[in-house]
Structure formats: structure tokens, C-alpha cells
Design a protein around this motif. Structure first.
Motif, PDB file in Angstrom:
ATOM      1  N   GLN A   1       0.832  -1.201   0.000  1.00 24.44           N
ATOM      2  CA  GLN A   1       0.000   0.000   0.000  1.00 24.44           C
ATOM      3  C   GLN A   1       0.870   1.256   0.000  1.00 24.44           C
ATOM      4  O   GLN A   1       0.599   2.216  -0.724  1.00 24.44           O
ATOM      5  N   GLU A   2       1.940   1.252   0.775  1.00 25.27           N
ATOM      6  CA  GLU A   2       2.842   2.398   0.813  1.00 25.27           C
ATOM      7  C   GLU A   2       3.519   2.607  -0.539  1.00 25.27           C
ATOM      8  O   GLU A   2       3.648   3.740  -1.018  1.00 25.27           O
ATOM      9  N   LYS A   3       3.944   1.518  -1.174  1.00 27.21           N
ATOM     10  CA  LYS A   3       4.595   1.623  -2.477  1.00 27.21           C
ATOM     11  C   LYS A   3       3.622   2.119  -3.541  1.00 27.21           C
ATOM     12  O   LYS A   3       3.992   2.932  -4.392  1.00 27.21           O
ATOM     13  N   VAL A   4       2.395   1.628  -3.505  1.00 25.59           N
ATOM     14  CA  VAL A   4       1.392   2.056  -4.481  1.00 25.59           C
ATOM     15  C   VAL A   4       1.076   3.542  -4.288  1.00 25.59           C
ATOM     16  O   VAL A   4       0.983   4.299  -5.259  1.00 25.59           O
TER      17      VAL A   4
ATOM     18  N   GLU B   1       1.869   9.120  -6.454  1.00 28.91           N
ATOM     19  CA  GLU B   1       2.433  10.469  -6.364  1.00 28.91           C
ATOM     20  C   GLU B   1       3.512  10.672  -7.432  1.00 28.91           C
ATOM     21  O   GLU B   1       3.565  11.717  -8.081  1.00 28.91           O
ATOM     22  N   ASP B   2       4.360   9.672  -7.611  1.00 29.21           N
ATOM     23  CA  ASP B   2       5.451   9.772  -8.584  1.00 29.21           C
ATOM     24  C   ASP B   2       4.933   9.872 -10.018  1.00 29.21           C
ATOM     25  O   ASP B   2       5.553  10.522 -10.864  1.00 29.21           O
ATOM     26  N   LEU B   3       3.796   9.229 -10.311  1.00 27.56           N
ATOM     27  CA  LEU B   3       3.245   9.268 -11.662  1.00 27.56           C
ATOM     28  C   LEU B   3       2.867  10.696 -12.067  1.00 27.56           C
ATOM     29  O   LEU B   3       2.806  11.012 -13.252  1.00 27.56           O
TER      30      LEU B   3
ATOM     31  N   LYS C   1       0.306   9.817 -15.515  1.00 28.77           N
ATOM     32  CA  LYS C   1      -1.114   9.621 -15.218  1.00 28.77           C
ATOM     33  C   LYS C   1      -1.989  10.041 -16.390  1.00 28.77           C
ATOM     34  O   LYS C   1      -3.197   9.897 -16.351  1.00 28.77           O
ATOM     35  N   GLY C   2      -1.377  10.598 -17.446  1.00 33.08           N
ATOM     36  CA  GLY C   2      -2.114  10.962 -18.639  1.00 33.08           C
ATOM     37  C   GLY C   2      -2.583  12.404 -18.697  1.00 33.08           C
ATOM     38  O   GLY C   2      -3.287  12.792 -19.617  1.00 33.08           O
ATOM     39  N   GLU C   3      -2.156  13.234 -17.745  1.00 32.40           N
ATOM     40  CA  GLU C   3      -2.554  14.635 -17.748  1.00 32.40           C
ATOM     41  C   GLU C   3      -1.670  15.407 -18.723  1.00 32.40           C
ATOM     42  O   GLU C   3      -0.451  15.454 -18.573  1.00 32.40           O
ATOM     43  N   LEU C   4      -2.297  16.017 -19.729  1.00 29.90           N
ATOM     44  CA  LEU C   4      -1.569  16.772 -20.736  1.00 29.90           C
ATOM     45  C   LEU C   4      -0.911  17.988 -20.097  1.00 29.90           C
ATOM     46  O   LEU C   4      -1.550  18.755 -19.391  1.00 29.90           O
ATOM     47  N   LYS C   5       0.397  18.141 -20.325  1.00 21.55           N
ATOM     48  CA  LYS C   5       1.147  19.247 -19.737  1.00 21.55           C
ATOM     49  C   LYS C   5       1.655  20.242 -20.771  1.00 21.55           C
ATOM     50  O   LYS C   5       1.949  21.379 -20.432  1.00 21.55           O
ATOM     51  N   GLY C   6       1.804  19.810 -22.009  1.00 17.58           N
ATOM     52  CA  GLY C   6       2.315  20.740 -22.996  1.00 17.58           C
ATOM     53  C   GLY C   6       2.219  20.218 -24.416  1.00 17.58           C
ATOM     54  O   GLY C   6       2.126  19.015 -24.637  1.00 17.58           O
ATOM     55  N   LEU C   7       2.229  21.146 -25.358  1.00 19.46           N
ATOM     56  CA  LEU C   7       2.251  20.828 -26.785  1.00 19.46           C
ATOM     57  C   LEU C   7       3.407  21.575 -27.429  1.00 19.46           C
ATOM     58  O   LEU C   7       3.656  22.738 -27.086  1.00 19.46           O
ATOM     59  N   ASP C   8       4.095  20.930 -28.338  1.00 17.16           N
ATOM     60  CA  ASP C   8       5.146  21.572 -29.105  1.00 17.16           C
ATOM     61  C   ASP C   8       4.817  21.332 -30.569  1.00 17.16           C
ATOM     62  O   ASP C   8       4.808  20.182 -31.023  1.00 17.16           O
ATOM     63  N   ILE C   9       4.516  22.412 -31.284  1.00 15.04           N
ATOM     64  CA  ILE C   9       4.101  22.294 -32.675  1.00 15.04           C
ATOM     65  C   ILE C   9       5.104  23.036 -33.555  1.00 15.04           C
ATOM     66  O   ILE C   9       5.349  24.226 -33.361  1.00 15.04           O
TER      67      ILE C   9
ATOM     68  N   LYS D   1       1.379   6.164 -24.035  1.00 11.52           N
ATOM     69  CA  LYS D   1       2.683   6.000 -23.388  1.00 11.52           C
ATOM     70  C   LYS D   1       2.567   6.187 -21.882  1.00 11.52           C
ATOM     71  O   LYS D   1       3.243   5.509 -21.110  1.00 11.52           O
ATOM     72  N   ALA D   2       1.691   7.097 -21.462  1.00 11.84           N
ATOM     73  CA  ALA D   2       1.477   7.308 -20.023  1.00 11.84           C
ATOM     74  C   ALA D   2       0.897   6.058 -19.392  1.00 11.84           C
ATOM     75  O   ALA D   2       1.345   5.622 -18.324  1.00 11.84           O
ATOM     76  N   GLN D   3      -0.080   5.465 -20.040  1.00 14.60           N
ATOM     77  CA  GLN D   3      -0.696   4.251 -19.508  1.00 14.60           C
ATOM     78  C   GLN D   3       0.320   3.112 -19.452  1.00 14.60           C
ATOM     79  O   GLN D   3       0.396   2.384 -18.461  1.00 14.60           O
ATOM     80  N   ASP D   4       1.123   2.996 -20.496  1.00 15.11           N
ATOM     81  CA  ASP D   4       2.146   1.951 -20.525  1.00 15.11           C
ATOM     82  C   ASP D   4       3.171   2.164 -19.416  1.00 15.11           C
ATOM     83  O   ASP D   4       3.562   1.222 -18.723  1.00 15.11           O
ATOM     84  N   ARG D   5       3.579   3.395 -19.209  1.00 15.46           N
ATOM     85  CA  ARG D   5       4.561   3.703 -18.156  1.00 15.46           C
ATOM     86  C   ARG D   5       4.008   3.367 -16.781  1.00 15.46           C
ATOM     87  O   ARG D   5       4.688   2.778 -15.940  1.00 15.46           O
ATOM     88  N   ALA D   6       2.750   3.747 -16.550  1.00 12.76           N
ATOM     89  CA  ALA D   6       2.120   3.471 -15.260  1.00 12.76           C
ATOM     90  C   ALA D   6       2.040   1.965 -15.017  1.00 12.76           C
ATOM     91  O   ALA D   6       2.328   1.487 -13.915  1.00 12.76           O
ATOM     92  N   GLN D   7       1.701   1.200 -16.044  1.00 14.22           N
ATOM     93  CA  GLN D   7       1.623  -0.252 -15.895  1.00 14.22           C
ATOM     94  C   GLN D   7       2.991  -0.864 -15.634  1.00 14.22           C
ATOM     95  O   GLN D   7       3.126  -1.780 -14.829  1.00 14.22           O
ATOM     96  N   ARG D   8       4.024  -0.356 -16.311  1.00 11.03           N
ATOM     97  CA  ARG D   8       5.380  -0.873 -16.080  1.00 11.03           C
ATOM     98  C   ARG D   8       5.831  -0.587 -14.655  1.00 11.03           C
ATOM     99  O   ARG D   8       6.425  -1.447 -13.996  1.00 11.03           O
ATOM    100  N   GLU D   9       5.559   0.624 -14.176  1.00 12.37           N
ATOM    101  CA  GLU D   9       5.961   0.980 -12.815  1.00 12.37           C
ATOM    102  C   GLU D   9       5.218   0.126 -11.789  1.00 12.37           C
ATOM    103  O   GLU D   9       5.804  -0.310 -10.803  1.00 12.37           O
TER     104      GLU D   9
END
Length: 114
Positions: free
Chosen positions: A22-25, A30-32, A53-61, A88-96
Motif C-alpha cells: 500500500q505504501e509503495k502504491v 504520487e510519482d506518476l 497519469k495521462g494529464e496533458l502538460k504541454g504541446l510543441d508544434i 505511453k502514459a498508460q504503458d509507463r504506469a503499468q510498467r511501474e
């Protein structure tokens, strides 16, 4: 000693493991929020950055794609980059999370709540 105390020891061990998990999760959740991933489309012309966690933080066009006659293409590239970042966010979260389950000796495909 008395018979049956071994089971109490096993229960205490299980409770400690559950608390550790539970502590690790909680820490991972928080780390995600600070782990970043970048999705791309159009061979890198559009990049979307999101937290794990999938929250959009920026766009570079890349400015080269701003042609008024190509508005729909630009919109499609932006959406594709965002979807790529979210995947990629979902994949990263699953790997972690997989790292945590592996440390605890749980099956790799075990789904833990986020």
C-alpha cells in the motif's frame, strides 16, 4: 510452544506485506504525477507531453505545419500526438506498477488499483 502460533506469525507477515504494498502504491501514484512522457505525430512535427497519469502538460508544434489550407491535417496531428502521449502514459504506469508487484512476488499481470 503452542500449536497454531505459526499461523498468527504468517498473518502478521502478510499484514506487513500488505502495508508495504500500500505504501509503495501510494508513493507510485504520487510519482506518476511527476513522470513525463512525450507522444509524437507527423514525424515529430507535433509533440504532446503528459504525466504518466495521462494529464496533458504541454504541446510543441513545429511552425512549418501552420498552413491555413491544412487546418484539418494540423488538428489530426495534434490529436494523434495527444493519443500517443496518453498511450505511453498508460504503458509507463503499468510498467511501474509491474515493478512493485514483481518485488512483492505477485503475478506480473495482477491488476492493482490506481
Amino acid at each position: 510452544m503452542l500449536k497454531g502460533l505459526g499461523q498468527l506469525g504468517d498473518m502478521a507477515k502478510m499484514m506487513k506485506q500488505a502495508q508495504a504494498m500500500q505504501e509503495k502504491v501510494t508513493k507510485l501514484q504520487e510519482d506518476l504525477n511527476t513522470m513525463m512522457v512525450t507522444g509524437e505525430s507527423g514525424a515529430g512535427l507535433v509533440k504532446a507531453t503528459a504525466t504518466a497519469k495521462g494529464e496533458l502538460k504541454g504541446l510543441d508544434i513545429d511552425p512549418s505545419i501552420f498552413d491555413p489550407n491544412e487546418k484539418e491535417v494540423v488538428e489530426d496531428l495534434i490529436l494523434a500526438a495527444i493519443k500517443d502521449a496518453q498511450a505511453k502514459a498508460q504503458d509507463r504506469a503499468q510498467r511501474e506498477m509491474g515493478k512493485i508487484t514483481e518485488e512483492l512476488g505477485l503475478p506480473a499481470d495482477m491488476k492493482l488499483p490506481f
